[in-house]
Scaffold this active site. Structure first.
Site, PDB file in Angstrom:
ATOM      1  CG  ASP A  10      15.583  18.673   0.749  1.00 54.87           C
ATOM      2  OD1 ASP A  10      15.095  17.835   1.860  1.00 54.87           O
ATOM      3  OD2 ASP A  10      16.674  18.771   0.204  1.00 54.87           O
ATOM      4  CG  HIS A  11      11.404  14.769   3.420  1.00 48.06           C
ATOM      5  ND1 HIS A  11      12.101  14.161   2.490  1.00 48.06           N
ATOM      6  CD2 HIS A  11      11.316  14.047   4.720  1.00 48.06           C
ATOM      7  CE1 HIS A  11      12.527  13.060   3.062  1.00 48.06           C
ATOM      8  NE2 HIS A  11      12.179  12.913   4.377  1.00 48.06           N
ATOM      9  CG  HIS A  22      17.076  14.662   1.548  1.00 49.35           C
ATOM     10  ND1 HIS A  22      16.105  15.485   1.179  1.00 49.35           N
ATOM     11  CD2 HIS A  22      16.667  13.340   1.185  1.00 49.35           C
ATOM     12  CE1 HIS A  22      15.131  14.479   0.895  1.00 49.35           C
ATOM     13  NE2 HIS A  22      15.375  13.365   0.968  1.00 49.35           N
TER      14      HIS A  22
HETATM   15  C1  BG6 Z   1      13.372  10.149   0.544  1.00 43.89           C
HETATM   16  C2  BG6 Z   1      14.475   9.240  -0.392  1.00 43.89           C
HETATM   17  O1  BG6 Z   1      13.617  11.638  -0.041  1.00 43.89           O
HETATM   18  O2  BG6 Z   1      14.075  10.357   1.878  1.00 43.89           O
HETATM   19  C3  BG6 Z   1      14.360   8.042   0.219  1.00 43.89           C
HETATM   20  O3  BG6 Z   1      13.859   9.323  -1.789  1.00 43.89           O
HETATM   21  C4  BG6 Z   1      14.825   8.017   1.711  1.00 43.89           C
HETATM   22  O4  BG6 Z   1      15.076   7.023  -0.469  1.00 43.89           O
HETATM   23  C5  BG6 Z   1      13.949   9.132   2.475  1.00 43.89           C
HETATM   24  O5  BG6 Z   1      14.511   6.776   2.446  1.00 43.89           O
HETATM   25  C6  BG6 Z   1      14.535   9.477   3.990  1.00 43.89           C
HETATM   26  O6  BG6 Z   1      13.865  10.106   4.655  1.00 43.89           O
HETATM   27  P1  BG6 Z   1      13.671  10.100   6.115  1.00 43.89           P
HETATM   28  O7  BG6 Z   1      12.742  11.331   6.422  1.00 43.89           O
HETATM   29  O8  BG6 Z   1      13.123   8.671   6.462  1.00 43.89           O
HETATM   30  O9  BG6 Z   1      15.080  10.405   6.534  1.00 43.89           O
END
Ligand code: BG6
Length: 487
Positions: A174-175, A237
């Protein structure tokens, strides 16, 4: 320093590999003088060879602002074509053997599934059928999100994974957990007694979590229209943010100690009240002065799609720390600004000593706003007496900005990839955690699919009109924050 290994990317020519994985690997390995530790092997059905893939990798790195990568690509990057009709992964095994022999590697392997979720089960089974789920050295399996479509499918996927791999080999990505400001949530709370002693129902009135995006769905209609905001952002997230903001202190900074507490927290959350659930879908509008199409006008989105792109809801946590404190959560695409933050609003003083015009109480509630991105940092909002005779209060802020203090913040993938290479699972989601999170959001997915009202909002606004009002603060509203959705 990671132990020497081969980093195998399923989906090696895909968007994620090009935009995130290869740049993150290059930064970790080459910029830190560790290039001897890893060899990259990209896999996909593309009919290309090592040389073509090296050119692609170089281009991806240049796009990421990383010049001078040719020697690394030529020396440490390989490619193998794989097609669906090769369950025994014979060509992969042969390539691995050749690379490991050439670079004198001990057989440590990372298999990164940068693939559409529908492909996970097959690849996991094939890896094991081909005997690649274990040895000669260590083997790690990295699975991108979304992990399952609902509780049932997440359980099935966990079962399958556990038939072939041990949990300590598995890294569910989960980045958000790799973002520096998200990692800082635990430091903010547990390294600073001042905040942590106030982090409870006695002091806190409400917590608001916002992840606002200006982007639409880009070219991802096929995936997004199937997923929607709950599967795309909330179950993973947002659930992780919530867990880190509200969990109890772990007994140590050990991966399982932290994950145990996150699971406990998720288990304490009451079923989501669907009366407090707002779903929205963006219509044509203007974002950052550019006119953008509505969701149903996006390429490849059905004109009658009912997929939500915005959600807000209320969370109640039934435990000693949080009983009675509402958590308001929202996220959406095509909102007016990219802005992710956690706002913690404190209770007002018990009696009012400071009266302004019309005898109204002049004090404002203290707010701590943890800004996750962009302009990373935090703000503490407080009242101060404005100098002079009368007792007038004004709202002021103390502010800490990462940019004022640190040169740069590493990209989330850079952090996560280094942790995978080092075998640290702290920032990865454990099997029980992913299931608890689904248990919570399954009813929301079902409600969205079975007629819960879907409101619309013009792109470039803060979601469906009238559902939320911003917190009023003396110096103006804290932009884009929610108080509560009216019942
Ligand atoms: C991803 C989603 O996991 O996270 C995207 O699939 C979203 O839809 C993105 O735009 C948002 O990531 P960040 O790092 O730009 O907040």
């Amino acid at each position: 320093m990671p132990e020497p290994h081969v980093f195998v990317i399923f989906g090696g020519t895909g968007d994620l590999a090009r935009r995130k994985l290869l740049p993150a690997m290059y930064r970790n390995l080459v910029a830190s003088g560790m290039s001897e530790q890893s060899v990259v092997l990209g896999l996909s059905s593309a009919d290309i060879d090592d040389a073509d893939y090296r050119v692609m990798a170089r281009e991806a790195l240049v796009e990421a602002g990383l010049d001078g990568a040719a020697p690394w690509c030529d020396d440490r990057v390989y490619f193998q074509q794989l097609t669906r009709d090769e369950p025994d992964l014979q060509r992969l095994r042969a390539k691995l053997a050749a690379i490991e022999q050439k670079h004198v590697l001990p057989g440590n392997r990372i298999f990164y599934l940068a693939l559409p979720p529908g492909a996970f089960p097959k690849v996991i089974s094939n890896l094991s059928a081909a005997g690649l789920n274990a040895g000669p050295g260590w083997t790690r399996l990295v699975i991108e999100k979304p992990f399952g479509r609902d509780l049932e499918s997440a359980k099935r996927l966990n079962d399958l994974v556990h038939q072939q791999f041990n949990e300590d080999q598995v890294y569910r990505i989960d980045h958000y957990l790799g973002k520096e400001t998200v990692r800082n949530l635990l430091a903010f709370r547990f390294a600073n007694l001042l905040f942590e002693t106030s982090w409870n129902r006695d002091r806190i009135d409400a917590v608001e979590i916002t992840v606002a995006e200006t982007l639409g769905i880009g070219t991802r209609a096929a995936y997004y229209d199937n997923a929607g905001v709950v599967r795309d952002m909330v179950q993973n997230h947002l659930a992780q943010l919530l867990a880190l903001v509200a969990m109890e202190a772990p007994h140590s900074f050990d991966a399982d100690a932290i994950r145990d507490e996150k699971v406990q927290l998720l288990k304490s959350i009451r079923s989501i009240d669907l009366e407090e659930l707002t779903l929205g879908q963006y219509e044509r509008g203007e974002v950052e002065s550019v006119t953008v199409p509505g969701y149903r006008e996006e390429d490849a989105v059905p004109v009658d799609s009912t997929t939500p792109t915005y959600i807000s809801f209320r969370i109640d946590i039934d435990n000693w720390r949080w009983q009675g404190v509402p958590f308001y959560v929202r996220t959406g695409k095509r909102l007016p600004e990219k802005n992710s933050h956690v706002a913690v609003r404190f209770r007002p003083p018990p009696t009012c000593l400071f009266h302004g015009e019309l005898d109204e109480c002049e004090t404002h509630q203290n707010v701590i706003k943890l800004i996750l991105q962009p302009n990373e940092g935090f703000e503490l909002h407080f009242d101060v007496k404005s100098p002079g005779e009368s007792l007038r209060l004004v709202g002021e802020q103390l502010r800490f900005m990462y940019a004022d203090r640190f040169d740069s913040i590493p990209d989330a993938y850079q952090t996560l990839i280094l942790d995978i290479m080092n075998g640290d699972q702290t920032l990865f989601v454990r099997a029980d955690e992913v299931e608890e999170s689904w248990r919570l959001f399954d009813p929301v997915v079902t409600a969205a699919a079975s007629g819960h009202p879907l409101l619309t909002y013009p792109a470039g606004t803060w979601g469906p009109e009238g559902r939320h009002t911003p917190i009023e603060w003396a110096s103006g509203p804290i932009r884009g924050e929610v108080t509560r959705s009216p019942r």
